[in-house]
Design an enzyme around this catalytic site. Structure first.
Site, mmCIF file in Angstrom:
data_model
loop_
_atom_site.group_PDB
_atom_site.id
_atom_site.type_symbol
_atom_site.label_atom_id
_atom_site.label_comp_id
_atom_site.label_asym_id
_atom_site.label_seq_id
_atom_site.Cartn_x
_atom_site.Cartn_y
_atom_site.Cartn_z
ATOM 1 N N LYS A 53 47.941 3.393 43.324
ATOM 2 C CA LYS A 53 48.204 1.966 43.525
ATOM 3 C C LYS A 53 49.635 1.712 44.042
ATOM 4 C CE LYS A 53 44.804 0.543 40.034
ATOM 5 N NZ LYS A 53 44.533 -0.353 38.870
ATOM 6 N N TYR B 278 37.423 -5.325 44.268
ATOM 7 C CA TYR B 278 37.344 -5.697 42.849
ATOM 8 C C TYR B 278 36.426 -6.901 42.612
ATOM 9 C CZ TYR B 278 41.101 -2.481 41.456
ATOM 10 O OH TYR B 278 41.851 -1.366 41.169
ATOM 11 N N PHE C 39 42.236 -12.388 35.314
ATOM 12 C CA PHE C 39 43.288 -11.583 35.944
ATOM 13 C C PHE C 39 42.986 -11.247 37.411
ATOM 14 C CE2 PHE C 39 40.402 -8.678 33.701
ATOM 15 C CZ PHE C 39 40.037 -7.805 34.728
ATOM 16 N N THR D 184 42.810 2.330 30.521
ATOM 17 C CA THR D 184 43.247 1.308 31.487
ATOM 18 C C THR D 184 44.600 0.712 31.090
ATOM 19 O OG1 THR D 184 40.922 0.773 31.847
ATOM 20 C CG2 THR D 184 42.526 -0.835 32.629
ATOM 21 N N ARG E 117 48.476 7.698 33.240
ATOM 22 C CA ARG E 117 48.919 6.341 32.894
ATOM 23 C C ARG E 117 49.917 6.347 31.745
ATOM 24 N NH1 ARG E 117 42.902 3.834 33.687
ATOM 25 N NH2 ARG E 117 43.169 2.932 35.751
ATOM 26 N N ASN F 152 48.962 -0.208 36.592
ATOM 27 C CA ASN F 152 48.627 1.019 35.847
ATOM 28 C C ASN F 152 48.465 2.241 36.735
ATOM 29 O OD1 ASN F 152 46.193 0.360 36.945
ATOM 30 N ND2 ASN F 152 45.023 0.357 35.034
ATOM 31 N N HIS G 199 43.612 4.181 39.984
ATOM 32 C CA HIS G 199 42.232 3.726 39.717
ATOM 33 C C HIS G 199 41.306 4.937 39.698
ATOM 34 C CE1 HIS G 199 38.454 1.489 40.124
ATOM 35 N NE2 HIS G 199 38.134 2.369 41.051
HETATM 36 P P1 CMP Z 1 41.335 -0.489 37.425
HETATM 37 O O1 CMP Z 1 40.825 0.705 36.697
HETATM 38 O O2 CMP Z 1 41.844 -0.297 38.802
HETATM 39 O O3 CMP Z 1 40.165 -1.594 37.463
HETATM 40 C C1 CMP Z 1 40.365 -2.964 37.307
HETATM 41 C C2 CMP Z 1 41.792 -3.298 37.080
HETATM 42 O O4 CMP Z 1 42.023 -4.588 36.561
HETATM 43 C C3 CMP Z 1 42.352 -2.369 36.015
HETATM 44 O O5 CMP Z 1 42.515 -1.103 36.563
HETATM 45 C C4 CMP Z 1 43.619 -3.090 35.589
HETATM 46 O O6 CMP Z 1 44.735 -2.716 36.354
HETATM 47 C C5 CMP Z 1 43.269 -4.533 35.888
HETATM 48 N N1 CMP Z 1 43.143 -5.280 34.643
HETATM 49 C C6 CMP Z 1 42.226 -5.139 33.678
HETATM 50 N N2 CMP Z 1 42.441 -6.026 32.691
HETATM 51 C C7 CMP Z 1 43.514 -6.756 33.066
HETATM 52 C C8 CMP Z 1 44.231 -7.827 32.470
HETATM 53 N N3 CMP Z 1 43.869 -8.333 31.285
HETATM 54 N N4 CMP Z 1 45.293 -8.312 33.145
HETATM 55 C C9 CMP Z 1 45.654 -7.820 34.352
HETATM 56 N N5 CMP Z 1 45.003 -6.800 34.958
HETATM 57 C C10 CMP Z 1 43.967 -6.280 34.313
#
Ligand code: CMP
Length: 143
Positions: free
Chosen positions: A11, A51, A59, A93, A104, A114, A117
Site C-alpha cells: 500500500k 474495495y 471507513f 488487519t 503488519r 496497514n 493487503h
Molecule cells: P485490507 O485487508 O486491505 O481490506 C480492507 C481494508 O479496510 C483493510 O485492509 C483496512 O486497511 C481497512 N479498514 C478496515 N476497517 C477499517 C476501519 N474501521 N477504519 C479504517 N480502515 C479500515
C-alpha cells in the site's frame, strides 16, 4: 495441499516508508512465488472499485482516499495454501492485534494504514488478480 494464488498490494504507506524491497524479500523468503507485479498509482475510482465490497462501511471514503494517496505495488503470488498462509504472514488487519513477527506488527501504523493487503478467499483472489492484471501479464512459467 493445492497451489493457490493470492493478490497482494504493497500500500502507499509501504511505498512511502521505502519498504518495497524489505517486504518483497520477506514475501519471497516465505515461499511465495511472484507471478506478476507492477507499481501504479490508483485513482480514487479504481481504489473504490477494488474495495466495492466495503462501499457501505463508514471507513470506505477514507480507505479510497488513502489507497489513491500515492504509489502502490500490486502482485499476484502463488504457493500451496497461499490464501491462508499469506494472511498469517501479514498478520491481523489491525496491526495492534497482529502477531509478533508479522509484516503488519512490524511495519504498520494503524488499521487504516496497514501496509499490505491479502485476498481473503481463493475466489476473491481470482477476482482481485484480474482487477489489476490481464492474463498476458501473469508469468506462470518462469523456467
Ligand atoms: P485490507 O485487508 O486491505 O481490506 C480492507 C481494508 O479496510 C483493510 O485492509 C483496512 O486497511 C481497512 N479498514 C478496515 N476497517 C477499517 C476501519 N474501521 N477504519 C479504517 N480502515 C479500515
Amino acid at each position: 495441499m493445492a497451489e493457490e494464488r493470492t493478490l497482494t498490494i504493497l500500500k502507499p504507506d509501504c511505498v512511502r516508508k521505502e519498504l518495497i524491497g524489505e517486504v518483497t524479500k520477506r514475501i519471497q523468503e516465505a515461499g511465495f512465488k511472484i507471478l506478476a507485479m507492477k507499481m501504479t498509482r490508483l485513482t480514487k475510482d479504481i481504489a473504490g472499485g477494488f474495495y466495492a465490497v466495503h462501499k457501505e462501511r463508514p471507513f470506505y471514503n477514507e480507505l479510497c482516499e488513502f489507497m489513491s494517496s500515492g504509489a502502490c505495488v500490486p502482485m499476484i503470488l502463488e504457493k500451496e495454501n497461499a490464501i491462508a498462509d499469506f494472511r498469517t504472514f501479514i498478520g491481523a488487519t489491525n496491526p495492534a492485534e497482529a502477531d509478533e513477527g508479522t509484516i503488519r506488527a512490524e511495519f504498520a501504523d494503524s488499521l487504516g494504514e496497514n501496509i499490505i493487503h491479502g485476498s481473503d478467499s481463493v475466489e476473491n483472489g481470482k477476482i482481485e488478480a484480474a482487477y489489476f492484471f490481464p492474463g498476458s501479464e501473469v508469468v506462470a512459467n518462469q523456467a
